[in-house]
Design a protein around this motif. Sequence first.
Motif, PDB file in Angstrom:
ATOM      1  N   ASN A  38       0.788  -1.240   0.000  1.00  0.00           N
ATOM      2  CA  ASN A  38       0.000   0.000   0.000  1.00  0.00           C
ATOM      3  C   ASN A  38       0.818   1.288   0.000  1.00  0.00           C
ATOM      4  O   ASN A  38       0.249   2.371  -0.089  1.00  0.00           O
ATOM      5  N   VAL A  39       2.127   1.178   0.123  1.00  0.00           N
ATOM      6  CA  VAL A  39       2.992   2.360   0.166  1.00  0.00           C
ATOM      7  C   VAL A  39       3.811   2.400  -1.125  1.00  0.00           C
ATOM      8  O   VAL A  39       4.215   1.352  -1.633  1.00  0.00           O
ATOM      9  N   LYS A  40       4.044   3.596  -1.634  1.00  0.00           N
ATOM     10  CA  LYS A  40       4.866   3.738  -2.841  1.00  0.00           C
ATOM     11  C   LYS A  40       6.207   3.038  -2.619  1.00  0.00           C
ATOM     12  O   LYS A  40       6.807   3.172  -1.550  1.00  0.00           O
ATOM     13  N   PRO A  41       6.698   2.308  -3.626  1.00  0.00           N
ATOM     14  CA  PRO A  41       7.925   1.517  -3.461  1.00  0.00           C
ATOM     15  C   PRO A  41       9.110   2.270  -2.858  1.00  0.00           C
ATOM     16  O   PRO A  41       9.834   1.733  -2.035  1.00  0.00           O
ATOM     17  N   LYS A  42       9.296   3.526  -3.245  1.00  0.00           N
ATOM     18  CA  LYS A  42      10.461   4.252  -2.728  1.00  0.00           C
ATOM     19  C   LYS A  42      10.361   4.586  -1.243  1.00  0.00           C
ATOM     20  O   LYS A  42      11.354   4.965  -0.621  1.00  0.00           O
ATOM     21  N   VAL A  61       8.766   2.290   1.020  1.00  0.00           N
ATOM     22  CA  VAL A  61       8.462   1.055   1.753  1.00  0.00           C
ATOM     23  C   VAL A  61       9.448   0.818   2.890  1.00  0.00           C
ATOM     24  O   VAL A  61       9.049   0.590   4.037  1.00  0.00           O
ATOM     25  N   GLU A  62      10.736   0.854   2.608  1.00  0.00           N
ATOM     26  CA  GLU A  62      11.730   0.555   3.658  1.00  0.00           C
ATOM     27  C   GLU A  62      11.665   1.564   4.793  1.00  0.00           C
ATOM     28  O   GLU A  62      11.745   1.193   5.964  1.00  0.00           O
ATOM     29  N   LEU A  63      11.516   2.837   4.469  1.00  0.00           N
ATOM     30  CA  LEU A  63      11.377   3.871   5.486  1.00  0.00           C
ATOM     31  C   LEU A  63      10.197   3.564   6.405  1.00  0.00           C
ATOM     32  O   LEU A  63      10.303   3.638   7.629  1.00  0.00           O
ATOM     33  N   ASN A  64       9.067   3.191   5.816  1.00  0.00           N
ATOM     34  CA  ASN A  64       7.877   2.912   6.605  1.00  0.00           C
ATOM     35  C   ASN A  64       8.009   1.634   7.426  1.00  0.00           C
ATOM     36  O   ASN A  64       7.488   1.554   8.531  1.00  0.00           O
ATOM     37  N   LYS A  65       8.716   0.659   6.914  1.00  0.00           N
ATOM     38  CA  LYS A  65       8.961  -0.569   7.697  1.00  0.00           C
ATOM     39  C   LYS A  65       9.806  -0.234   8.931  1.00  0.00           C
ATOM     40  O   LYS A  65       9.518  -0.720  10.032  1.00  0.00           O
ATOM     41  N   VAL A  66      10.830   0.565   8.746  1.00  0.00           N
ATOM     42  CA  VAL A  66      11.683   0.966   9.874  1.00  0.00           C
ATOM     43  C   VAL A  66      10.862   1.789  10.881  1.00  0.00           C
ATOM     44  O   VAL A  66      10.940   1.563  12.101  1.00  0.00           O
ATOM     45  N   ALA A  67      10.061   2.717  10.375  1.00  0.00           N
ATOM     46  CA  ALA A  67       9.229   3.548  11.251  1.00  0.00           C
ATOM     47  C   ALA A  67       8.254   2.692  12.048  1.00  0.00           C
ATOM     48  O   ALA A  67       8.070   2.900  13.257  1.00  0.00           O
ATOM     49  N   PHE A  68       7.637   1.713  11.394  1.00  0.00           N
ATOM     50  CA  PHE A  68       6.704   0.821  12.086  1.00  0.00           C
ATOM     51  C   PHE A  68       7.415   0.051  13.196  1.00  0.00           C
ATOM     52  O   PHE A  68       6.938  -0.004  14.339  1.00  0.00           O
TER      53      PHE A  68
END
Length: 190
Positions: free
Chosen positions: A171-175, A177-184
Amino acid sequence: MKKNILIVGVGGQGTLLASVLLGNLALDKGFDVKLSEVHGMSQRGGDVVTHVRISDDRVFSPLIEKGEADIIIAFEKLEAYRWLPFLAEGGVMYVNEQQIMPMPVTLGQVDYPEEADELIAKTAGRLISFDARAIAEEAGSGKAVNVVLLGAASRDLPFSEDEWMKVIESNVKPKFVELNKVAFARGAKA
């Protein structure tokens, strides 16, 4: 299982993405889900609230009534204060300690409610209040406050970290994704 969750903030904080991630994850796991969004001049920093109702039974109404929210995820202190009457007895609040001054306060027409912290602490069955913006910045972007707060709230939701990571990927733009995984992940440890 039945959960009523309010996600509250101001325009531009990512409340809608947070509700999409939560709603899609619940749908993927076979729950009945209803979402309702209310935008109060969100493009100008106005309040935004999303009602998220999840149940293993049928959900008929998308709206959460006063006193029925099991969880409130507040992206800003004043929004936590504003939506406090919706929290169920014994409910939990996840609050970002950031303060965004609304226009009437900025213009000097009204004072910021100094009693907000005290009333929130007294009313919430359980209060988790922290600087989600600082954690988001450490993860790579202050704009990831929404996912940091979802990570923190994930302890009160029946989904595994792997399931959250999959819904972020889809659901998150590919660029981002990793930032949001770390934030989560950092939010889950907050």
